[in-house]
Each structure stands twice: as C-alpha cells, then as structure tokens.
Design an enzyme around this catalytic site. Structure first.
Site, short mmCIF file in Angstrom:
data_model
loop_
_atom_site.label_atom_id
_atom_site.label_comp_id
_atom_site.label_asym_id
_atom_site.label_seq_id
_atom_site.Cartn_x
_atom_site.Cartn_y
_atom_site.Cartn_z
N GLU A 278 0.82 -1.22 0.00
CA GLU A 278 0.00 0.00 0.00
C GLU A 278 0.86 1.27 0.00
O GLU A 278 0.71 2.14 0.87
CB GLU A 278 -0.90 0.03 1.25
CG GLU A 278 -1.81 -1.17 1.42
CD GLU A 278 -2.48 -1.21 2.81
OE1 GLU A 278 -2.21 -0.31 3.65
OE2 GLU A 278 -3.25 -2.14 3.03
N PRO A 279 1.76 1.42 -0.95
CA PRO A 279 2.59 2.63 -0.93
C PRO A 279 1.81 3.88 -1.35
O PRO A 279 1.00 3.83 -2.27
CB PRO A 279 3.67 2.32 -1.98
CG PRO A 279 3.01 1.39 -2.94
CD PRO A 279 2.04 0.57 -2.14
N GLY A 280 2.04 4.96 -0.66
CA GLY A 280 1.42 6.23 -1.03
C GLY A 280 2.51 7.23 -1.38
O GLY A 280 2.83 7.47 -2.55
N ARG A 281 3.16 7.76 -0.35
CA ARG A 281 4.16 8.81 -0.51
C ARG A 281 5.23 8.46 -1.54
O ARG A 281 5.60 9.28 -2.37
CB ARG A 281 4.82 9.05 0.85
CG ARG A 281 5.80 10.21 0.88
CD ARG A 281 6.64 10.19 2.17
NE ARG A 281 5.87 9.91 3.35
CZ ARG A 281 5.38 10.84 4.18
NH1 ARG A 281 5.62 12.11 3.95
NH2 ARG A 281 4.68 10.50 5.24
N ARG A 317 2.30 20.38 5.69
CA ARG A 317 3.29 19.51 6.34
C ARG A 317 4.30 20.29 7.21
O ARG A 317 4.59 19.84 8.32
CB ARG A 317 4.03 18.64 5.30
CG ARG A 317 3.08 17.78 4.45
CD ARG A 317 3.79 16.71 3.65
NE ARG A 317 4.34 15.70 4.52
CZ ARG A 317 5.59 15.61 4.88
NH1 ARG A 317 6.48 16.45 4.40
NH2 ARG A 317 5.97 14.67 5.70
N TYR A 321 3.92 19.01 10.96
CA TYR A 321 4.95 18.06 11.41
C TYR A 321 6.33 18.70 11.52
O TYR A 321 7.31 17.99 11.71
CB TYR A 321 5.10 16.89 10.43
CG TYR A 321 3.82 16.28 9.93
CD1 TYR A 321 2.98 15.57 10.79
CD2 TYR A 321 3.45 16.39 8.59
CE1 TYR A 321 1.81 15.00 10.31
CE2 TYR A 321 2.29 15.81 8.11
CZ TYR A 321 1.47 15.13 8.98
OH TYR A 321 0.32 14.56 8.50
N CYS A 350 -3.03 34.19 8.55
CA CYS A 350 -2.85 34.90 9.82
C CYS A 350 -2.52 33.96 10.98
O CYS A 350 -3.34 33.76 11.87
CB CYS A 350 -4.11 35.69 10.12
SG CYS A 350 -4.51 36.79 8.78
N GLU A 351 -1.37 33.35 10.93
CA GLU A 351 -0.90 32.47 12.00
C GLU A 351 0.62 32.46 11.93
O GLU A 351 1.19 32.37 10.84
CB GLU A 351 -1.33 31.01 11.75
CG GLU A 351 -2.79 30.79 11.79
CD GLU A 351 -3.16 29.50 12.48
OE1 GLU A 351 -2.34 28.97 13.27
OE2 GLU A 351 -4.27 29.03 12.22
#
Ligand code: LLP
Length: 422
Positions: A278-281, A317, A321, A350-351
């Site tokens: 099940e590879p994604g990235r 990301r 993370y 605005c953060e």
C-alpha cells in the site's frame, strides 16, 4: 532523480519551464511530472521483480497521498490497485477507471454506509481494524446477502522510528488489532456467515527509511500466518502496507527502494500467498512540487521574511509536522541585484505557524518564483480553504506539455454551499 532541471527559462519539469506554467495557470500551483510518477511506480515494481514476487503482488496505491483523478488514472493504466480509507476515495477510484476488485479498504472507522457501498462495488478486501468493526461488517454483509472479503489489520507492536504523528504500529496507536488478540479474532471471524477470510494486513507508519522495523513487522506477521494455517485458517494474501520514505533534502539522499524493501521482500520469496502493498508517498512525493511567487519581502528586526502566495492551507506539512521541504528559485539569473540572506519563507495566512521553510539562504526579489520540492504527497490532499483561500491549481507535465488536472477554485465556489437564515 531530481524533478527539476535547469533550462534557458529557468527550472524545468520534464521539458516545460516552470515560468511558463506559472504564466499560464497562475500561482500557487502544484506541478507533477508524469514521467516521475511512472518511474516511482516502476521502481517499486522492479524491487518486487528482483525478488521474483511481481507476478503475485498487487501494488495498491494509497490514494490519501494524492487523489487527483489524473494520477489515479495513470496508476490504474499501469496496473495498480488502490488502498482507500473512505467512501469518497472509493468513488474517486471508480470515477478514474480503477477496478473495484483491485481495491483494499483500510481505516479504523468505516461507516456502515461505506461498508455497504464497498461491498456492492465488489472490492478485493476490507482491512478490518477491530472486533466491533468485524461484527458490523458481518451484519452489513448478511443484510445484503453477501460475504465480505476480510483481512485483519494486525498491530505488530513495532517502533517504526518516524514522526510520532505518522507512526502507527505501536501498542499505543489507535490502529489495528492487538497482536496477541489477532489469533482469537480470526477464529471468531471464521464462524461468521457474512465474512470470507482472505488475508492479513499490517502498516506500521510512514516516511520510513530504515528497513529494519518493516522486516521485523513482516517476521511477526508471517509467524502469525503460519500459526493460523496450522489451526486450519489458510490465508490467500499478506498485505504489508506502505510507509517507504522519500528524499526531502538534497543533502540527505533517501536510500533506493531496493534497500528499504529488500529485507522485507526476502522474507516473502519462499511463500505461496499472494502479496499486497500500500505505498502512497513513495509513488507521488518526489514527483510533485508546489510553485509559488514571492509577494513581499519584509526585513524585520530579527528576521528576513519572504511572503509567498502559497501558505499552510496549501501545504500543511511544515506547520503540522515541522517537515522540511527544499525550496529553490525557479528564475534563471533574473535576480542578480539581490543579495543572498536567510529568509523565513511564509504564507499570507494569519498564524505564526504559517511557514513553508525556516532560515533558507536565498537571493530574492519580489515577483520571483519559488519551487517547494517533494510536495507530491500529502500536499494538495491535505489542503484546505482556511482564510477563504481557493485551493491551488494542479498541473501534470508530460514531456513538453502541461495539462491542467484541477483548475483553481473560485472564491464564489468557496461559499456556494452556505446559506443565511431566512
Ligand atoms: N496504508 C495505510 C493503512 C496508511 O494509513 C497509510 C498512510 C498508507 C498505507 C500509505 O503510507 P505511505 O506509503 O504514504 O507512507 N500526512 C502525513 C502522512 C500520513 C500517512 C497516513 N497513512 C505526512 O504528510 O507525512
């Protein structure tokens, strides 16, 4: 393999200048390379081939990484299956021409409606994550007069040694059935009339570069498969999940697919079961970048800021993370007047958490284009409309052509579903 290469008009993806893509489609814009997507899929397949496993393996692309229909269609045409986690993802795969019988359905909280839809579509397997889910799936299947193909997702209690938010294989995670309970649960599943036991599944985390945890998980899973067989429960397939990491920094090369997958695949070579991955990235991450333009340069008391037109809502990301993405200038010597200095690359949201990169040594002028690299996975897929920002356009380059595969949202579309009180 680097996604970008220098050309007369600055950086290119395949034979397309990024400057031309920005001029045609605007920024921010996700840009993917068809050739890089194919190469990543091929590298995975080659590793299976090297271990003699390719004929009994199904590579189920984990579409949560990037679910654009054009990408799904490309992988479907290459023969991939798909790993989905919702009814929405099921609909996407089917809309892109993916085959239902090549779909595995993962996820810790499937609704009965999602179970029904997937059963009616005729998917390959449900990866079941708890005793309760097993009972619910049985009930839905009995109601429909069908037998649901099932695997149990077993949590092998292995430390994947990755970011805690994307580590899933420890006892403390919400994922999977506890290793020590799996045997009994298989015996229970075997007595339920709405279920057909097909396989076993495990996925220990994401962005894994060290092959040891995946190999250790495989050992535990294979031991369990043998115990089940001895007890009369023979499995057709073993699903070892996804998780292979990619390169995010030019100065930290990721090991090749063969290095990461090798130890795990060696353990499967002499077995009879078919295999699911099940590879994604690893299939999409390095095949995409986020193209953005510098709006404002702001030299504060303590820091230099480059405010670009992409933000945390486009690529979450870094904020979520503290992930690193290389950021490079697209232009070909068009900013000779600028001096290099360490920039905070930030968006307009605005953060203070709205940053794309810290402390990047770049020579910038307002109007410059930047490419945020390795953004093909979990970039657009996790984008939001925070601050009422329309999500970016997506473009796929194929040779010297750029195809718009998702147009930019309009502002009117953002509130089209809302209504005021009468
Ligand atoms: N299978 C299951 C059951 C999963 O939960 C995942 C990812 C995959 C396969 C695919 O894993 P991959 O090959 O992509 O590592 N948003 C985070 C990553 C979350 C991964 C969630 N599960 C990020 O941006 O790093």
């Amino acid at each position: 393999m680097s996604l970008t290469k220098p050309g007369a008009r600055g950086l290119q993806v395949e034979s397309m200048a990024l400057a031309d893509i920005a001029a045609t489609f605007g920024t921010p814009c996700y840009v993917y390379s068809r050739a890089a997507l194919v190469a990543a899929y091929q590298a995975y397949r080659d590793s299976l081939q090297a271990h003699g496993l390719v004929d009994r393996s199904l590579i189920c692309y984990a579409i949560k990484a990037n679910s654009n229909l054009a990408i799904l269609k490309l992988f479907a045409d290459l023969g991939a299956g798909f790993d989905i986690v919702s009814g929405g993802e099921l609909a996407r795969v089917l809309a892109a021409g993916g085959k239902a019988d090549r779909i595995v359905f993962s996820g810790v909280g499937k609704s009965r409606e999602e179970m029904r839809l997937a059963l009616e579509a005729g998917i390959h397997c449900f990866n079941v994550e708890s005793a309760s889910e097993l009972a619910q799936l049985n009930a839905v299947a009995v109601e429909l007069g069908r037998r649901a193909p099932v695997s149990l997702r077993v949590n092998p209690d292995v430390d994947a040694r990755t970011h805690p938010y994307i580590s899933t294989g420890l006892k403390t995670a919400k994922f999977g059935v506890a290793f020590d309970e799996a045997f009994d649960l298989y015996q229970r599943a075997a007595t339920l009339p709405g279920l057909a036991i097909k396989g076993i599944d495990c996925h220990i985390g994401s962005q894994l570069l060290d092959p040891a945890p995946a190999a250790e998980a495989a050992d535990k899973i294979l031991g369990l498969v043998d115990r089940l067989a001895a007890a009369g429960i023979a499995l057709d397939h073993i699903d070892l999940g996804g998780g292979m990491g990619i390169q995010y920094r030019a100065d930290e090369p990721a090991p090749p697919a063969a290095y990461y997958l090798g130890p795990m695949l060696e353990r499967l070579a002499d077995r009879k079961e078919s295999l699911v991955f099940e590879p994604g990235r690893s299939l999409v991450g390095n095949a995409g970048l986020l193209l953005t333009r510098v709006q404002v340069l702001k030299h504060g008391e303590a820091k230099h800021f480059a405010v670009v037109d992409a933000a945390m809502n486009d690529l979450m990301r870094p904020a979520l993370y503290d992930a690193w993405h290389d950021i490079v200038k697209v232009g070909a010597g068009d900013t000779a007047a600028a001096a290099p200095m360490p920039y905070e690359i930030v968006g307009p949201v605005c953060e203070s958490g709205d940053f794309l990169g810290h402390d990047r040594e770049l020579a910038l002028q307002e109007g410059d284009l930047l490419a945020i690299l390795s953004a093909g996975a979990y970039g657009m897929a996790m984008a939001s409309n925070y601050n009422s920002r329309p999500r970016a356009a997506e473009v796929m380059v194929d040779g010297a052509q750029a195809h718009l595969i998702r147009r930019r949202e309009s502002v009117a579309e953002l509130f089209a579903l809302e209504s005021v009180l009468p």
